[in-house]
Write an enzyme that holds these catalytic residues in place. Structure first.
Site, PDB file in Angstrom:
ATOM      1  N   CYS A   1      14.953  50.783 -23.309  1.00 19.86           N
ATOM      2  CA  CYS A   1      15.349  51.106 -24.680  1.00 19.86           C
ATOM      3  C   CYS A   1      14.306  50.594 -25.670  1.00 19.86           C
ATOM      4  CB  CYS A   1      16.703  50.483 -25.005  1.00 19.86           C
ATOM      5  SG  CYS A   1      18.087  51.212 -24.102  1.00 19.86           S
TER       6      CYS A   1
ATOM      7  N   HIS B   1      18.256  50.579 -30.533  1.00 18.55           N
ATOM      8  CA  HIS B   1      19.428  49.799 -30.935  1.00 18.55           C
ATOM      9  C   HIS B   1      19.042  48.432 -31.492  1.00 18.55           C
ATOM     10  CE1 HIS B   1      19.021  47.138 -27.428  1.00 18.55           C
ATOM     11  NE2 HIS B   1      18.827  48.227 -26.699  1.00 18.55           N
TER      12      HIS B   1
END
Length: 413
Positions: free
Chosen positions: A352, A333
């Site tokens: 992430c 992201h």
């Protein structure tokens, strides 16, 4: 006188014969004390024609209700003579559908092309046959089948008529646990043009995935046939769907995240497009290693640490360019809150993979550039992280199994 007497005798015999037949016909034409009529009288002389139900035997019986498909099959047969025609119509879901079938070569039986009766349906059978003496009979029968109380469906990924990346795995998640996995597996088929070997793999009792040995070739057209309707997946629980889903494989894009180097190389059809700096999981919360497949793309989403098993470390309401890699919460992201010199220099995330971005999401940032060039089904592979390899059932992680392991997961041996 002898001549006259001879003629008289012959005339008397003829008159007696006429009177005899007249008496027979008179008795046959009128009602008698035992209810007999012309049919009974002739039947005594010539043989009574058999009843239609004795000539044409239809299973299930006329008027049967709640017939269970696993207990009975539809059939039409005669003991001698031959069937002339058989017409069967199925009424289901307010639609009438002819049931295809064929009369056997000897003319003695008819069977449907599909032996399995449908559930919650009414069947109408019209049959015409000749018996062994050439007499024609006809039968009209009806019966209804069992209406189950419980049903299951399969939720299919990817979506119908979508264009996906070459790493897409066909995944079915069932609304109920499946105990007869072999029956359900046989009712699902996945085919491709150009043809390639595609095999199924079960993850537990409610998920069935399909993939080829290697990534799909770009341009492949894939079709998923769900023949689940009326398949008993668990005792008393029957499938509801009969549908077709198709999708097309687009270009190949495989990105390689090196957690130690803190970079991501993006390759399109084998050619390196670019290398971008990233930040991966911090030493205490490293990123999974292994091949992960993009399953969801969100322009913006909220990320709260409590939803993935952490405490209250973070709660970011507007994470831009969020690309899901695992069902457990691994995303690639955009990151606008970390200093710009973090990317390519330090791993600071909670697992992430972060790309530099701006608040609200920018189209000219690394995160925006990658988001605009990605598809559901693209592969992102992470290497040199301090964490274990991602589980094959965490998202579409099936590419982390070798072909022998994958094939072993079929319920049909």
């Amino acid at each position: 006188m002898r001549h006259v007497h001879g003629r008289a005798r012959r005339a008397g015999a003829a008159l007696a014969a006429v009177l005899t037949w007249a008496g027979l016909l008179a008795g046959a034409a009128g009602c008698t004390s035992d209810g007999g009529g012309i049919g009974d009288g002739i039947g005594e002389v010539f043989g009574k024609p058999p009843a239609a139900e004795d000539v044409i035997r239809i299973t299930p019986d006329d008027g049967s209700k709640a017939v269970r498909p696993k207990d009975e099959q539809l059939s039409v047969r005669v003991s001698d003579g031959r069937l002339e025609s058989v017409k069967v119509v199925k009424s289901q879901d307010a639609r009438q559908t002819p049931v295809s079938g064929r009369i056997s070569d000897d003319g003695l039986s008819w069977r449907p092309a599909d032996d399995r009766l449908a559930l919650a349906a009414k069947y109408t059978v019209d049959a015409v046959a000749l018996d062994g003496q050439g007499r024609r009979s006809a039968r009209h029968t009806t019966f209804t089948t069992y209406v189950p109380d419980e049903r299951f469906i399969g939720y299919v990924a990817p979506e119908n008529r979508s264009v996906v990346g070459t790493g897409m795995i066909v995944s079915l998640e069932f609304s109920r646990e499946i105990t007869d996995r072999a029956a359900v597996e046989r009712a699902v088929s996945v085919t491709a043009k150009p043809a390639t070997e595609i095999r199924p793999h079960w993850f537990g009792k409610d998920r069935l995935d399909f993939r080829p040995r290697e990534y799909w070739k770009p341009g492949t057209e894939v079709t998923v046939h769900l023949g689940l309707r009326d398949v008993e997946g668990a005792p008393g629980v029957y499938g509801l769907q009969h549908k077709k889903i198709s999708f097309t494989v687009g270009r190949s894009q495989v990105s390689r995240v090196d957690a130690a180097e803190r970079t991501m190389q993006v390759r399109r059809d084998g050619t390196l497009l670019t290398t971008v700096p990233i930040t991966a999981g911090a030493p205490a919360t490293p990123t999974y290693n292994g091949k992960m497949v993009i399953t969801e793309m969100l322009d913006v989403t909220r990320m709260n640490s409590r939803t993935v098993g952490f405490g209250g470390e973070y709660d970011i309401p507007d994470v831009p360019h969020a690309i899901r890699l695992t069902s457990s919460g691994t995303f690639l992201h955009g990151n606008y809150w970390a200093p710009q010199d973090t990317f390519g220099r330090a791993n600071v995330s909670h697992g992430c993979v972060g790309l530099r971005d701006v608040k609200g999401g920018g189209s000219d940032t690394p995160a925006g550039w990658f988001f605009d060039r990605s598809l559901i089904g693209d592969v992102v592979e992470v290497v040199h992280s301090k964490d274990r390899k991602v589980a094959p059932d965490n998202g579409l992680g099936g590419w982390n199994m070798n072909w022998k392991e994958w094939r072993a997961g079929s319920a049909v041996k």
